[in-house]
Design a protein around this motif. Structure first.
Motif, PDB file in Angstrom:
ATOM      1  N   MET A   1      23.663  41.102  23.710  1.00 19.44           N
ATOM      2  CA  MET A   1      24.151  42.256  24.206  1.00 19.44           C
ATOM      3  C   MET A   1      25.491  42.250  23.753  1.00 19.44           C
ATOM      4  N   SER A   2      25.975  43.491  23.269  1.00 21.32           N
ATOM      5  CA  SER A   2      27.363  43.704  22.567  1.00 21.32           C
ATOM      6  C   SER A   2      28.421  43.616  23.623  1.00 21.32           C
ATOM      7  N   ALA A   3      29.789  43.611  22.994  1.00 23.24           N
ATOM      8  CA  ALA A   3      30.925  43.339  24.081  1.00 23.24           C
ATOM      9  C   ALA A   3      30.966  44.502  25.015  1.00 23.24           C
ATOM     10  N   PRO A   4      31.631  44.202  26.166  1.00 23.18           N
ATOM     11  CA  PRO A   4      31.623  45.484  27.017  1.00 23.18           C
ATOM     12  C   PRO A   4      32.853  46.435  26.460  1.00 23.18           C
ATOM     13  N   MET A   5      32.565  47.835  26.818  1.00 25.30           N
ATOM     14  CA  MET A   5      33.530  48.690  26.295  1.00 25.30           C
ATOM     15  C   MET A   5      34.957  48.360  27.035  1.00 25.30           C
ATOM     16  N   ILE A   6      34.957  48.052  28.153  1.00 25.04           N
ATOM     17  CA  ILE A   6      36.265  47.542  28.863  1.00 25.04           C
ATOM     18  C   ILE A   6      35.905  46.097  29.546  1.00 25.04           C
ATOM     19  N   SER A   7      36.962  45.394  29.313  1.00 25.92           N
ATOM     20  CA  SER A   7      36.774  44.050  29.901  1.00 25.92           C
ATOM     21  C   SER A   7      38.073  43.772  30.779  1.00 25.92           C
ATOM     22  N   VAL A   8      38.120  43.434  31.967  1.00 32.87           N
ATOM     23  CA  VAL A   8      39.483  43.182  32.601  1.00 32.87           C
ATOM     24  C   VAL A   8      39.409  41.639  33.251  1.00 32.87           C
ATOM     25  N   ARG A   9      40.443  40.941  32.913  1.00 32.14           N
ATOM     26  CA  ARG A   9      40.417  39.186  33.302  1.00 32.14           C
ATOM     27  C   ARG A   9      41.687  39.341  34.087  1.00 32.14           C
ATOM     28  N   ASN A  10      41.366  38.715  35.297  1.00 30.73           N
ATOM     29  CA  ASN A  10      42.428  38.264  36.192  1.00 30.73           C
ATOM     30  C   ASN A  10      43.667  39.322  36.258  1.00 30.73           C
ATOM     31  N   LEU A  11      43.615  40.513  36.316  1.00 30.01           N
ATOM     32  CA  LEU A  11      44.857  41.573  36.151  1.00 30.01           C
ATOM     33  C   LEU A  11      45.613  41.443  37.472  1.00 30.01           C
ATOM     34  N   ALA A  12      46.830  41.043  37.316  1.00 33.32           N
ATOM     35  CA  ALA A  12      47.811  41.223  38.357  1.00 33.32           C
ATOM     36  C   ALA A  12      48.906  42.229  38.000  1.00 33.32           C
ATOM     37  N   LYS A  13      49.295  42.923  39.159  1.00 32.26           N
ATOM     38  CA  LYS A  13      50.317  43.699  38.989  1.00 32.26           C
ATOM     39  C   LYS A  13      51.096  44.025  40.284  1.00 32.26           C
ATOM     40  N   ARG A  14      52.465  43.564  40.350  1.00 32.92           N
ATOM     41  CA  ARG A  14      53.239  43.921  41.582  1.00 32.92           C
ATOM     42  C   ARG A  14      54.215  44.920  41.518  1.00 32.92           C
ATOM     43  N   PHE A  15      54.462  45.584  42.665  1.00 34.93           N
ATOM     44  CA  PHE A  15      55.468  46.455  42.590  1.00 34.93           C
ATOM     45  C   PHE A  15      56.671  45.827  43.463  1.00 34.93           C
ATOM     46  N   GLY A  16      57.736  45.359  43.007  1.00 39.63           N
ATOM     47  CA  GLY A  16      58.699  44.489  43.651  1.00 39.63           C
ATOM     48  C   GLY A  16      58.111  43.407  44.201  1.00 39.63           C
ATOM     49  N   ASP A  17      58.222  43.105  45.644  1.00 36.79           N
ATOM     50  CA  ASP A  17      57.640  42.204  46.369  1.00 36.79           C
ATOM     51  C   ASP A  17      56.123  42.357  46.763  1.00 36.79           C
ATOM     52  N   ASN A  18      55.639  43.576  46.341  1.00 39.78           N
ATOM     53  CA  ASN A  18      54.331  43.927  46.764  1.00 39.78           C
ATOM     54  C   ASN A  18      53.187  43.517  45.751  1.00 39.78           C
ATOM     55  N   GLN A  19      52.380  42.352  46.082  1.00 39.29           N
ATOM     56  CA  GLN A  19      51.457  42.138  44.844  1.00 39.29           C
ATOM     57  C   GLN A  19      50.156  43.032  45.369  1.00 39.29           C
ATOM     58  N   VAL A  20      50.111  43.952  44.224  1.00 43.13           N
ATOM     59  CA  VAL A  20      49.096  45.159  44.448  1.00 43.13           C
ATOM     60  C   VAL A  20      47.632  44.765  43.933  1.00 43.13           C
ATOM     61  N   LEU A  21      47.850  44.122  42.661  1.00 44.19           N
ATOM     62  CA  LEU A  21      46.343  43.680  42.235  1.00 44.19           C
ATOM     63  C   LEU A  21      46.570  42.174  42.098  1.00 44.19           C
ATOM     64  N   ARG A  22      45.654  41.513  42.526  1.00 41.91           N
ATOM     65  CA  ARG A  22      45.649  40.118  42.906  1.00 41.91           C
ATOM     66  C   ARG A  22      44.588  39.347  42.070  1.00 41.91           C
ATOM     67  N   GLY A  23      44.454  39.733  40.889  1.00 40.34           N
ATOM     68  CA  GLY A  23      43.193  39.027  39.906  1.00 40.34           C
ATOM     69  C   GLY A  23      42.087  39.746  39.901  1.00 40.34           C
ATOM     70  N   ILE A  24      42.115  40.931  39.264  1.00 44.41           N
ATOM     71  CA  ILE A  24      40.857  41.978  39.146  1.00 44.41           C
ATOM     72  C   ILE A  24      40.102  41.519  37.853  1.00 44.41           C
ATOM     73  N   ASP A  25      38.838  41.263  38.024  1.00 46.32           N
ATOM     74  CA  ASP A  25      37.929  41.123  36.728  1.00 46.32           C
ATOM     75  C   ASP A  25      37.010  42.319  36.876  1.00 46.32           C
ATOM     76  N   LEU A  26      36.592  42.854  35.617  1.00 52.64           N
ATOM     77  CA  LEU A  26      35.803  43.747  35.726  1.00 52.64           C
ATOM     78  C   LEU A  26      35.407  44.007  34.379  1.00 52.64           C
ATOM     79  N   ASP A  27      34.037  44.240  34.250  1.00 50.99           N
ATOM     80  CA  ASP A  27      33.347  44.664  32.942  1.00 50.99           C
ATOM     81  C   ASP A  27      32.644  45.944  33.018  1.00 50.99           C
ATOM     82  N   VAL A  28      32.916  46.726  31.934  1.00 49.98           N
ATOM     83  CA  VAL A  28      32.412  48.091  32.182  1.00 49.98           C
ATOM     84  C   VAL A  28      31.463  48.341  30.420  1.00 49.98           C
ATOM     85  N   GLN A  29      30.248  48.293  30.546  1.00 49.54           N
ATOM     86  CA  GLN A  29      29.525  48.613  29.365  1.00 49.54           C
ATOM     87  C   GLN A  29      29.559  49.924  28.835  1.00 49.54           C
TER      88      GLN A  29
END
Ligand SMILES: Nc1ncnc2c1ncn2[C@@H]1O[C@H](COP(=O)(O)OP(=O)(O)O)[C@@H](O)[C@H]1O
Ligand SMILES: [Mg+2]
Length: 259
Positions: A1-29
């Motif tokens: 199988m070929s590599a995913p078109m989009i591959s997200v690993r452990n994506l983390a994002k906060r706005f100030g003290d607000n941890q909005v993304l807490r480790g998103i994993d996602l593959d999109v073929q």
């Protein structure tokens, strides 16, 4: 199988003290249609904006077409970001359609659609115009090329928004609640255009509350809550047999699941 078109690993994002993304994993073929569902404030828009590099993220990596892009870990724990020019190029390859259209009000429909190809990609105006007219035909708005956005209905404006993204020849498209600000009778015309893109094989991530539409066209549904992927699977499974209590609770509240 070929590599995913989009591959997200452990994506983390906060706005100030607000941890909005807490480790998103996602593959999109390639060619996959993924529906993103979840409560308001769960981080759907933030995730899509990170995938379009409209937000910096402090943790995790995104691979697009096999290469790490955007922001990554460098030496000494420092984060390294791609140049603004590189991010602009990436943005062209991952088109994004927003809830509120974001068209340039002072430009005609045609002007909106050729802006990216001409200004960002340096495409000759004549060629960009020919391609834009074909795209407007494709979204059913050939007769509105010279109209200004304010004279169009919401559904028409959103179809221009889709044509404008397509003009950059993206390899994938992100939709953030594309029909949420539309009057009910205008939703269908936008979903029809999205369905035709799906049938043409476009890779699509769609955050939406249109559960029936997702059920119909998505290969996979991803339920996000609290900045994490809580559960995912084919629509038939997630909508009829959700297993996580938070998925069940959400689907009951939107009246998709009654058990
Ligand atoms: N630009 C911003 N500045 C500060 N907080 C934000 C910003 N954008 C989103 N948030 C916060 O991030 C959280 C997730 O928001 P969002 O990604 O829009 O969720 P969703 O799209 O799932 O409704 C919310 O708590 C929201 O208030
Ligand atoms: Mg949102």
């Amino acid at each position: 199988m070929s590599a995913p078109m989009i591959s997200v690993r452990n994506l983390a994002k906060r706005f100030g003290d607000n941890q909005v993304l807490r480790g998103i994993d996602l593959d999109v073929q390639k060619g996959e249609i993924v529906g993103i569902i979840g409560p308001s404030g769960s981080g759907k828009s933030t995730m899509l904006r990170c995938l379009n590099f409209l937000e910096q993220y402090e943790g995790g990596e995104i691979q697009f077409d096999g290469a790490t892009v955007g922001y990554r870990d460098g030496p000494n724990g420092k984060r390294i970001g791609d140049s603004e020019a590189k991010l602009r190029m990436l943005r062209a390859q991952i088109g994004m359609v927003f809830q509120n259209f974001n068209l340039f009000p002072h430009m005609t429909v045609l002007g909106n659609v050729i802006e990216g190809p001409v200004v960002v990609k340096g495409q000759p105006k004549a060629q960009a115009t020919t391609e834009a007219l074909a795209l407007l035909e494709r979204v059913g708005l050939a007769d509105k090329a010279n109209a200004y956005p304010s004279t169009l209905s919401g559904g028409q404006q959103q179809r221009v928004g889709i044509a404008r993204s397509l003009a950059m020849k993206p390899k994938a498209m992100l939709f953030d609640e594309p029909t949420s600000s539309l009057d009910p009778e205008l939703v269908g015309e936008v979903l029809d255009v999205m369905q035709s893109l799906a049938e043409a094989g476009m890779t699509m991530l769609i955050a939406t509350h249109e559960m029936a539409f997702i059920q119909e066209i998505a290969h996979r549904v991803v339920f996000i809550d609290g900045g994490k992927v809580v559960e995912q699977g084919p629509p038939a499974q997630i909508f009829a047999q959700p297993t996580h209590p938070r998925t069940i609770d959400f689907l009951k509240r939107v009246r998709v699941y009654k058990a």
